[in-house]
Design an enzyme around this catalytic site. Structure first.
Site, PDB file in Angstrom:
ATOM      1  N   HIS A   1       0.840  -1.190   0.000  1.00 27.59           N
ATOM      2  CA  HIS A   1       0.000   0.000   0.000  1.00 27.59           C
ATOM      3  C   HIS A   1       0.880   1.247   0.000  1.00 27.59           C
ATOM      4  O   HIS A   1       1.793   1.370   0.812  1.00 27.59           O
ATOM      5  CB  HIS A   1      -0.907   0.007   1.236  1.00 27.59           C
ATOM      6  N   SER A   2       0.623   2.165  -0.923  1.00 28.60           N
ATOM      7  CA  SER A   2       1.348   3.433  -1.015  1.00 28.60           C
ATOM      8  C   SER A   2       2.848   3.157  -1.155  1.00 28.60           C
ATOM      9  O   SER A   2       3.278   2.500  -2.106  1.00 28.60           O
ATOM     10  CB  SER A   2       1.027   4.297   0.206  1.00 28.60           C
TER      11      SER A   2
END
Length: 212
Positions: free
Chosen positions: A42-43
């Site tokens: 994520h990210s």
């Protein structure tokens, strides 16, 4: 493995260079017995998972069943136009809150909590902003790119650009929510046992134990 500067590794020095973090994770994975697996990032974690996969390819080690990147545009060689990693503390907190809505109000209002959150958060942002992407061969791994419909920091065209980084199957899905759409609802709202749609999609991508 737990990232340094978080939870039970709170006292561990945080990384400020993505390549060093990817190297350590690759070493840890290479020491594990082979087993079906996938990577979910994520990210910042999307770039880390991507770079770890590249290292596994280079070392001819077992690859993930799939690479799932969430709230993370495809890497590019240019630096961000408005870096925030070196801003003074309050300016940095304000920018992170505005761009990602990633710091709960209760944390922002507590100097003690902010003192714990700020170093790893700043390190994460600096790793993203100083990430040196070097173009290479597409990965021989399926890629699934997930994005939030209300995430102002990750444009749809940058999610779609992940298709250029795989020689295998690519898919992109947009889910309701902002930058943290993948995260479960806060505990005060988690009264249902229903699995959030984004998490259900990740679970559906898990390899069967018998897969190679």
């Amino acid at each position: 493995m737990r990232m340094p500067g978080r939870e039970d590794r709170l006292a561990a020095p945080v990384y400020d260079e993505l390549s060093h973090l990817a190297d350590e994770i690759t070493e840890a994975i290479s020491a594990l017995p082979p087993a079906p697996h996938l990577f979910v990032g994520h990210s910042l974690g999307g770039y880390v998972a991507f770079e770890v996969t590249r290292r596994l390819v280079d070392r001819q080690l077992p690859l993930p069943h799939k690479l799932i990147v969430a709230a993370c545009g495809a890497p590019r060689g240019t630096k961000p136009k408005s870096p925030i990693g070196q801003l003074p503390d309050q300016d940095f907190i304000d920018e992170v809150s505005n761009r990602y809505d990633g710091i709960p109000a209760a944390v922002r209002e507590s100097p003690e909590l902010m003192a714990m959150v700020l170093p790893p958060l700043r390190a994460d942002i600096q790793m993203i902003e100083t990430y040196e992407y070097i173009a290479g061969e597409p990965l021989p791994v399926d890629i699934l790119a997930l994005g939030g419909t209300n995430d102002p920091g990750v444009a749809v065209h940058r999610l779609n650009a992940w298709r250029e980084l795989t020689s295998r199957h690519f898919a992109m899905r947009l889910m309701p929510g902002g930058h943290f759409f993948l995260h479960p609802a806060p505990r005060r709202e988690a009264t249902s046992k229903a699995v959030p749609p984004a998490i259900a999609m990740v679970l559906a991508a898990l390899p069967e134990l018998g897969d190679q």
